[in-house]
Every structure is written in structure tokens, then in C-alpha cells.
Design a protein around this motif. Structure first.
Motif, short mmCIF file in Angstrom:
data_model
loop_
_atom_site.label_atom_id
_atom_site.label_comp_id
_atom_site.label_asym_id
_atom_site.label_seq_id
_atom_site.Cartn_x
_atom_site.Cartn_y
_atom_site.Cartn_z
N VAL A 216 21.03 -4.50 4.64
CA VAL A 216 20.03 -5.45 4.14
C VAL A 216 20.37 -5.86 2.71
CG1 VAL A 216 17.58 -5.73 3.52
CG2 VAL A 216 18.23 -4.56 5.65
N SER A 217 20.17 -7.13 2.40
CA SER A 217 20.43 -7.64 1.06
C SER A 217 19.28 -8.56 0.64
CB SER A 217 21.76 -8.40 1.02
OG SER A 217 21.75 -9.48 1.94
N ASP A 218 19.33 -9.02 -0.60
CA ASP A 218 18.29 -9.92 -1.08
C ASP A 218 18.40 -11.29 -0.40
OD1 ASP A 218 17.64 -7.89 -2.79
OD2 ASP A 218 18.59 -8.80 -4.56
N LEU A 220 16.98 -12.63 2.32
CA LEU A 220 16.94 -12.81 3.76
C LEU A 220 15.69 -13.58 4.17
CD1 LEU A 220 18.06 -9.28 5.06
CD2 LEU A 220 19.46 -11.30 4.68
N PRO A 221 15.69 -14.18 5.36
CA PRO A 221 14.48 -14.86 5.84
C PRO A 221 13.38 -13.84 6.12
CG PRO A 221 16.16 -14.76 7.57
CD PRO A 221 16.82 -14.29 6.30
N PRO A 222 12.14 -14.28 6.26
CA PRO A 222 11.04 -13.35 6.54
C PRO A 222 11.15 -12.71 7.91
CG PRO A 222 10.29 -15.62 6.62
CD PRO A 222 11.67 -15.67 6.09
N PHE A 223 10.64 -11.48 8.01
CA PHE A 223 10.69 -10.68 9.24
C PHE A 223 9.28 -10.31 9.68
CE2 PHE A 223 15.05 -10.26 8.17
CZ PHE A 223 15.74 -9.65 9.22
N TYR A 224 9.07 -10.33 10.99
CA TYR A 224 7.89 -9.73 11.62
C TYR A 224 8.41 -8.68 12.59
CZ TYR A 224 3.77 -9.29 14.67
OH TYR A 224 2.72 -8.81 15.42
N ILE A 225 7.97 -7.43 12.44
CA ILE A 225 8.47 -6.33 13.27
C ILE A 225 7.28 -5.60 13.88
CG2 ILE A 225 9.92 -4.27 13.35
CD1 ILE A 225 10.99 -5.10 10.56
N TRP A 226 7.35 -5.34 15.19
CA TRP A 226 6.33 -4.48 15.80
C TRP A 226 7.00 -3.47 16.73
CZ3 TRP A 226 5.43 -4.25 21.08
CH2 TRP A 226 5.94 -5.31 21.84
N ALA A 247 11.65 -4.03 2.53
CA ALA A 247 10.71 -3.95 1.41
C ALA A 247 11.44 -3.65 0.10
CB ALA A 247 9.65 -2.87 1.69
N ALA A 248 12.46 -2.81 0.16
CA ALA A 248 13.22 -2.48 -1.05
C ALA A 248 13.91 -3.70 -1.64
CB ALA A 248 14.24 -1.39 -0.75
N HIS A 249 14.24 -4.65 -0.77
CA HIS A 249 14.90 -5.88 -1.23
C HIS A 249 13.93 -7.04 -1.33
CE1 HIS A 249 19.18 -4.66 -1.26
NE2 HIS A 249 18.78 -3.77 -0.37
N LYS A 250 12.62 -6.74 -1.27
CA LYS A 250 11.56 -7.73 -1.47
C LYS A 250 11.66 -8.90 -0.49
CE LYS A 250 11.22 -6.53 -6.38
NZ LYS A 250 10.17 -5.55 -6.10
N VAL A 251 12.08 -8.57 0.74
CA VAL A 251 12.09 -9.57 1.81
C VAL A 251 10.68 -9.65 2.39
CG1 VAL A 251 13.03 -10.17 4.07
CG2 VAL A 251 14.50 -9.13 2.32
N CYS A 252 10.18 -10.86 2.58
CA CYS A 252 8.85 -11.05 3.16
C CYS A 252 8.79 -10.37 4.52
CB CYS A 252 8.56 -12.54 3.31
SG CYS A 252 6.96 -12.91 4.05
N ASP A 262 -0.16 4.57 10.74
CA ASP A 262 1.21 4.08 10.56
C ASP A 262 1.22 2.57 10.63
OD1 ASP A 262 3.90 3.93 10.27
OD2 ASP A 262 4.36 4.28 12.38
N LEU A 263 0.49 1.94 9.70
CA LEU A 263 0.38 0.49 9.66
C LEU A 263 0.71 0.03 8.26
CD1 LEU A 263 -0.51 -2.17 10.99
CD2 LEU A 263 -2.84 -1.68 10.24
N THR A 264 1.73 -0.78 8.14
CA THR A 264 2.22 -1.22 6.85
C THR A 264 2.35 -2.72 6.82
OG1 THR A 264 3.49 0.82 6.65
CG2 THR A 264 4.03 -0.95 5.10
N ARG A 265 1.85 -3.31 5.77
CA ARG A 265 2.08 -4.74 5.56
C ARG A 265 2.63 -4.90 4.15
NH1 ARG A 265 -2.39 -4.93 9.01
NH2 ARG A 265 -2.26 -6.49 10.66
N VAL A 266 3.71 -5.64 4.03
CA VAL A 266 4.37 -5.82 2.74
C VAL A 266 4.45 -7.30 2.44
CG1 VAL A 266 6.42 -5.39 1.38
CG2 VAL A 266 5.71 -3.71 3.07
#
Length: 266
Positions: A216-218, A220-226, A247-252, A262-266
Motif C-alpha cells: 500500500v502507498s499514498d 490510492l483510490p478510496p476503498f470499501y471493505i466488508w 489507514a496508515a497511508h490516509k487512504v479514504c 470489530d467495526l471501524t470507519r476511517v
């Protein structure tokens, strides 16, 4: 989940306006017709495309975004239940859609599925004018091993081994948003053995490249993961590892699981 994913893609791509219809027009009594196109891809893959036909009564939707669905199957087969049924749900929500069929088994090695997905994205953008697609609003939606493939085209688009293997010189293979359902991500402790073996064989270097949480790098396009915590096939840690890296690379990012703690939204 599909409704949530459609909402996410709407937010990420800043697409559909509140009103589709021209106020001077009467709303159509039946759904706009749909066109179907199918195209072969190198190596035995294929692309099925479902296009909503433009309607003068909906002037704000003459061109539409597209969601490219990538079914799973452990890089051993392409699952039909994660193809057309998903694509048609996105079509019902107002998108153009497409479904990728890609090489599996021994044919999955040497980056072949990624080549085919890149070809599919290029084909969609090349025909965006004729097919009334918004070329800067194309999302990929992948499940299980298809989630690994969808994530790869976003995360590895500028990785040197991939650029050399695929001949990528720009962002033509980079999607504008990524939707992942229970994706295979890592080749490490929590790997899905079948997927990683089919994709990489015993190539240790390739396994390292395909462990996406480490790539992962800075920017990137936004991600939705479930992902469901009780998934007995693909451990939920795959999604957790990717969400942490993004999240560490501040990707939406929007990441959900089915456990209240275990629910996270960044």
C-alpha cells in the motif's frame, strides 16, 4: 451489502445528481432498455458489459459511472454467483456494469489475471464515449480471490515488477474506487492457501509482491471493505491487515465486519 457498496461508490465518485428527469418531461413508465456486449480478452478471459441505454427523459444521466465486478473462486475457477447477480444489482441502482472472466489454475500465473483486468479497464475507457461511460468514474468490485485481483489493480499499478511484466506506463489501469467483499489479501500467516498457490506457485518473490498489505502507498483510490468474522475460508485478518495499511497511508476507507466490537470507519 450491495446497497451499502452502491452508496459508497456514489460518495467516492461524486456521481448521480438528485434528479435524473427533465422537469418538462413525463417520467418514463418502464425501465430504460439495456445493451449487452461481450468481448474476449487475451489468455482466455472475457468481459461482459451491461450498458444502460441513454434516455432523453433523463438528461442528467446520459453518461453514467460503471462498476466492474470481479468474481472470486480461489484463482481455481470464476464463481458465477459473484458475477451477473451482483452486476445486475448495480445496474438496477443506475450504473453501467461489467463482469470479468479471468484465467485460473495454471493460467493464473505470470500475472495473467491482472493483465486481463488491466485490458478490461483499458477497453472500457477507450470506448467510454461510444458507450456513454464516465471514464474517470469506474469502480472495481471484487470478492474473495476476485477481491485480491481488484485490489491488485489499485495497489500494484505502479509496482516495478508489475509495470515491467505488464508494460504499464501510466494510470490507465487504476480504478477510481474499490469495493471488496471478504477479499484475499495476504500471503503471510492468514493467507488463503489455494488462492496464493494458484497465483504464485512456489515463487517467493511473487508471493511477496502479492501480499497486498505490504504494498500500500499514498494516493490510492478510496476503498470499501466488508468481511464476516466467522468466515471459515478467507480469514477476516485479510481485511483487517489491508484496512490497517490503508489507514496508515490516509487512504479514504470504510471497513465493516459483522461483529459489534470489530467495526471501524476511517
Amino acid at each position: 451489502i450491495i446497497c451499502d457498496a452502491a452508496w459508497f461508490v456514489n460518495c467516492c465518485l461524486y456521481i448521480f445528481p438528485q434528479t435524473y428527469y427533465n422537469d418538462s418531461e413525463t417520467k418514463p413508465e418502464r425501465m430504460t432498455q439495456m445493451q449487452f456486449k461481450t468481448y474476449p480478452l487475451p489468455g482466455g478471459g472475457g468481459l461482459d458489459v451491461y450498458l444502460r441505454t441513454p434516455a432523453p427523459a433523463m438528461p442528467n444521466a446520459l453518461r453514467r459511472p460503471l462498476v466492474l465486478v470481479v468474481p472470486g473462486g480461489g484463482y481455481n475457477h470464476v464463481s458465477p454467483r459473484e458475477g451477473d447477480p451482483v452486476a445486475l444489482q448495480f445496474a438496477a441502482a443506475g450504473y453501467h456494469t461489467a463482469v470479468l472472466t479471468y484465467s485460473v489454475g495454471e493460467g493464473a500465473q505470470n500475472y495473467q489475471p491482472l493483465r486481463q483486468l488491466n485490458e478490461a479497464l483499458a477497453l472500457l475507457r477507450q470506448n467510454a464515449g461510444e458507450w456513454h461511460i464516465l471514464p474517470d468514474k469506474i469502480a472495481v468490485c471484487g470478492f474473495s480471490a476476485g477481491g485480491h485481483l481488484a485490489a491488485s489493480t489499485a495497489i500494484l499499478w505502479d509496482a516495478e515488477p508489475v509495470r515491467q511484466a505488464l508494460g504499464i506506463c501510466g494510470k490507465e489501469a487504476l480504478p477510481d474506487a474499490v469495493v471488496l467483499g471478504y477479499p484475499v489479501i495476504t500471503s503471510g500467516e492468514f493467507r488463503h492457501d489455494g488462492s496464493i498457490c494458484n497465483l504464485c506457485g512456489d515463487d517467493a518473490a511473487l508471493r511477496g509482491t502479492m501480499s497486498l498489505e505490504n504494498q500500500v502507498s499514498d494516493g490510492l483510490p478510496p476503498f470499501y471493505i466488508w468481511h464476516t468474522v466467522e468466515d471459515a475460508s478467507v480469514p477476516v485478518q485479510n481485511s483487517m491487515l489491508l484496512a490497517t495499511a490503508l489507514a496508515a497511508h490516509k487512504v479514504c476507507l470504510l471497513y465493516t465486519s459483522d461483529a459489534a466490537d470489530d467495526l471501524t470507519r476511517v
